[in-house]
Design a protein around this motif. Structure first.
Motif, PDB file in Angstrom:
ATOM      1  N   ARG A  22      34.931 -32.180  -5.023  1.00 30.04           N
ATOM      2  CA  ARG A  22      36.335 -32.631  -5.043  1.00 30.04           C
ATOM      3  C   ARG A  22      36.501 -33.833  -5.960  1.00 30.04           C
ATOM      4  O   ARG A  22      37.447 -33.900  -6.751  1.00 30.04           O
ATOM      5  CB  ARG A  22      36.804 -33.001  -3.631  1.00 30.04           C
ATOM      6  N   GLU A  23      35.575 -34.787  -5.844  1.00 25.19           N
ATOM      7  CA  GLU A  23      35.637 -35.980  -6.707  1.00 25.19           C
ATOM      8  C   GLU A  23      35.488 -35.596  -8.177  1.00 25.19           C
ATOM      9  O   GLU A  23      36.219 -36.087  -9.038  1.00 25.19           O
ATOM     10  CB  GLU A  23      34.541 -36.973  -6.326  1.00 25.19           C
ATOM     11  N   ALA A  24      34.531 -34.728  -8.478  1.00 30.41           N
ATOM     12  CA  ALA A  24      34.277 -34.334  -9.859  1.00 30.41           C
ATOM     13  C   ALA A  24      35.449 -33.541 -10.431  1.00 30.41           C
ATOM     14  O   ALA A  24      35.733 -33.630 -11.627  1.00 30.41           O
ATOM     15  CB  ALA A  24      32.994 -33.510  -9.944  1.00 30.41           C
ATOM     16  N   ARG A  25      36.125 -32.786  -9.586  1.00 29.23           N
ATOM     17  CA  ARG A  25      37.272 -31.989 -10.042  1.00 29.23           C
ATOM     18  C   ARG A  25      38.423 -32.897 -10.448  1.00 29.23           C
ATOM     19  O   ARG A  25      39.173 -32.586 -11.375  1.00 29.23           O
ATOM     20  CB  ARG A  25      37.697 -31.035  -8.924  1.00 29.23           C
ATOM     21  N   PRO A  55      26.317 -22.617  -0.293  1.00 32.55           N
ATOM     22  CA  PRO A  55      26.658 -21.665  -1.353  1.00 32.55           C
ATOM     23  C   PRO A  55      25.413 -21.262  -2.139  1.00 32.55           C
ATOM     24  O   PRO A  55      24.415 -21.987  -2.171  1.00 32.55           O
ATOM     25  CB  PRO A  55      27.633 -22.439  -2.238  1.00 32.55           C
ATOM     26  N   ALA A  56      25.508 -20.116  -2.771  1.00 30.05           N
ATOM     27  CA  ALA A  56      24.398 -19.609  -3.580  1.00 30.05           C
ATOM     28  C   ALA A  56      24.116 -20.557  -4.749  1.00 30.05           C
ATOM     29  O   ALA A  56      25.016 -21.216  -5.266  1.00 30.05           O
ATOM     30  CB  ALA A  56      24.739 -18.220  -4.113  1.00 30.05           C
ATOM     31  N   PHE A  57      22.864 -20.589  -5.152  1.00 27.18           N
ATOM     32  CA  PHE A  57      22.439 -21.444  -6.255  1.00 27.18           C
ATOM     33  C   PHE A  57      23.287 -21.224  -7.504  1.00 27.18           C
ATOM     34  O   PHE A  57      23.750 -22.166  -8.136  1.00 27.18           O
ATOM     35  CB  PHE A  57      20.959 -21.200  -6.576  1.00 27.18           C
ATOM     36  N   PHE A  58      23.484 -19.955  -7.870  1.00 29.85           N
ATOM     37  CA  PHE A  58      24.210 -19.664  -9.098  1.00 29.85           C
ATOM     38  C   PHE A  58      25.683 -20.057  -8.990  1.00 29.85           C
ATOM     39  O   PHE A  58      26.302 -20.393  -9.995  1.00 29.85           O
ATOM     40  CB  PHE A  58      24.037 -18.201  -9.494  1.00 29.85           C
ATOM     41  N   THR A  59      26.238 -20.064  -7.791  1.00 27.80           N
ATOM     42  CA  THR A  59      27.610 -20.543  -7.591  1.00 27.80           C
ATOM     43  C   THR A  59      27.669 -22.036  -7.850  1.00 27.80           C
ATOM     44  O   THR A  59      28.565 -22.525  -8.548  1.00 27.80           O
ATOM     45  CB  THR A  59      28.091 -20.219  -6.165  1.00 27.80           C
ATOM     46  N   VAL A  60      26.709 -22.761  -7.303  1.00 25.79           N
ATOM     47  CA  VAL A  60      26.656 -24.217  -7.511  1.00 25.79           C
ATOM     48  C   VAL A  60      26.427 -24.528  -8.987  1.00 25.79           C
ATOM     49  O   VAL A  60      27.070 -25.418  -9.554  1.00 25.79           O
ATOM     50  CB  VAL A  60      25.578 -24.867  -6.625  1.00 25.79           C
ATOM     51  N   ALA A  61      25.542 -23.784  -9.624  1.00 24.24           N
ATOM     52  CA  ALA A  61      25.268 -23.998 -11.049  1.00 24.24           C
ATOM     53  C   ALA A  61      26.520 -23.730 -11.880  1.00 24.24           C
ATOM     54  O   ALA A  61      26.828 -24.483 -12.817  1.00 24.24           O
ATOM     55  CB  ALA A  61      24.119 -23.116 -11.510  1.00 24.24           C
ATOM     56  N   ALA A  62      27.257 -22.679 -11.552  1.00 21.82           N
ATOM     57  CA  ALA A  62      28.482 -22.367 -12.290  1.00 21.82           C
ATOM     58  C   ALA A  62      29.527 -23.463 -12.089  1.00 21.82           C
ATOM     59  O   ALA A  62      30.221 -23.852 -13.038  1.00 21.82           O
ATOM     60  CB  ALA A  62      29.032 -21.016 -11.848  1.00 21.82           C
ATOM     61  N   LEU A  63      29.648 -23.969 -10.872  1.00 24.06           N
ATOM     62  CA  LEU A  63      30.592 -25.054 -10.612  1.00 24.06           C
ATOM     63  C   LEU A  63      30.198 -26.327 -11.361  1.00 24.06           C
ATOM     64  O   LEU A  63      31.054 -27.005 -11.938  1.00 24.06           O
ATOM     65  CB  LEU A  63      30.690 -25.331  -9.112  1.00 24.06           C
ATOM     66  N   ALA A  64      28.917 -26.635 -11.351  1.00 21.58           N
ATOM     67  CA  ALA A  64      28.450 -27.817 -12.082  1.00 21.58           C
ATOM     68  C   ALA A  64      28.810 -27.691 -13.558  1.00 21.58           C
ATOM     69  O   ALA A  64      29.336 -28.628 -14.168  1.00 21.58           O
ATOM     70  CB  ALA A  64      26.940 -28.002 -11.903  1.00 21.58           C
ATOM     71  N   GLY A  65      28.561 -26.532 -14.134  1.00 23.66           N
ATOM     72  CA  GLY A  65      28.896 -26.308 -15.540  1.00 23.66           C
ATOM     73  C   GLY A  65      30.388 -26.419 -15.800  1.00 23.66           C
ATOM     74  O   GLY A  65      30.812 -27.018 -16.781  1.00 23.66           O
ATOM     75  N   ALA A  66      31.195 -25.859 -14.912  1.00 29.56           N
ATOM     76  CA  ALA A  66      32.650 -25.918 -15.082  1.00 29.56           C
ATOM     77  C   ALA A  66      33.162 -27.347 -14.982  1.00 29.56           C
ATOM     78  O   ALA A  66      34.188 -27.685 -15.568  1.00 29.56           O
ATOM     79  CB  ALA A  66      33.332 -25.045 -14.029  1.00 29.56           C
ATOM     80  N   LEU A  67      32.437 -28.186 -14.251  1.00 28.57           N
ATOM     81  CA  LEU A  67      32.838 -29.585 -14.087  1.00 28.57           C
ATOM     82  C   LEU A  67      32.150 -30.506 -15.096  1.00 28.57           C
ATOM     83  O   LEU A  67      32.315 -31.726 -15.036  1.00 28.57           O
ATOM     84  CB  LEU A  67      32.533 -30.040 -12.658  1.00 28.57           C
TER      85      LEU A  67
END
Length: 91
Positions: A22-25, A55-67
């Motif tokens: 939430r903070e990063a968004r 959450p799944a690793f790849f979901t977290v990785a995708a969110l990190a990349g999007a942020l």
């Protein structure tokens, strides 16, 4: 498939991850970040509110990349939010 109930520590980890996301968004909408990560806004909402604390690793990785965050940065920032008496994130 039956899942074992989450421990209080696992729930706290999920809450920390949600807080960090939430903070990063920041001012970006949930819909735009979710779309950038290739997930649904509802999935992001569940992660951010702690209703999906593992959450799944790849979901977290995708969110990190999007942020615009690396996985190392995400781990470091989540660790900084943990309580002193808690075990490390990857225990």
């Amino acid at each position: 498939m039956v899942r074992n109930p989450l421990t209080p520590e696992e729930r706290r980890r999920g809450e920390r991850l949600g807080e960090l996301l939430r903070e990063a968004r920041g001012g970006r909408s949930m819909v735009s970040v979710a779309a950038s990560a290739g997930i649904s806004a509802e999935t992001l909402r569940k992660i951010e509110t702690g209703r999906a604390p593992t959450p799944a690793f790849f979901t977290v990785a995708a969110l990190a990349g999007a942020l615009g965050m690396s996985m190392d940065e995400l781990l470091t920032r989540c660790a900084a939010l943990r309580e002193p008496d808690e075990l490390p994130l990857l225990a």
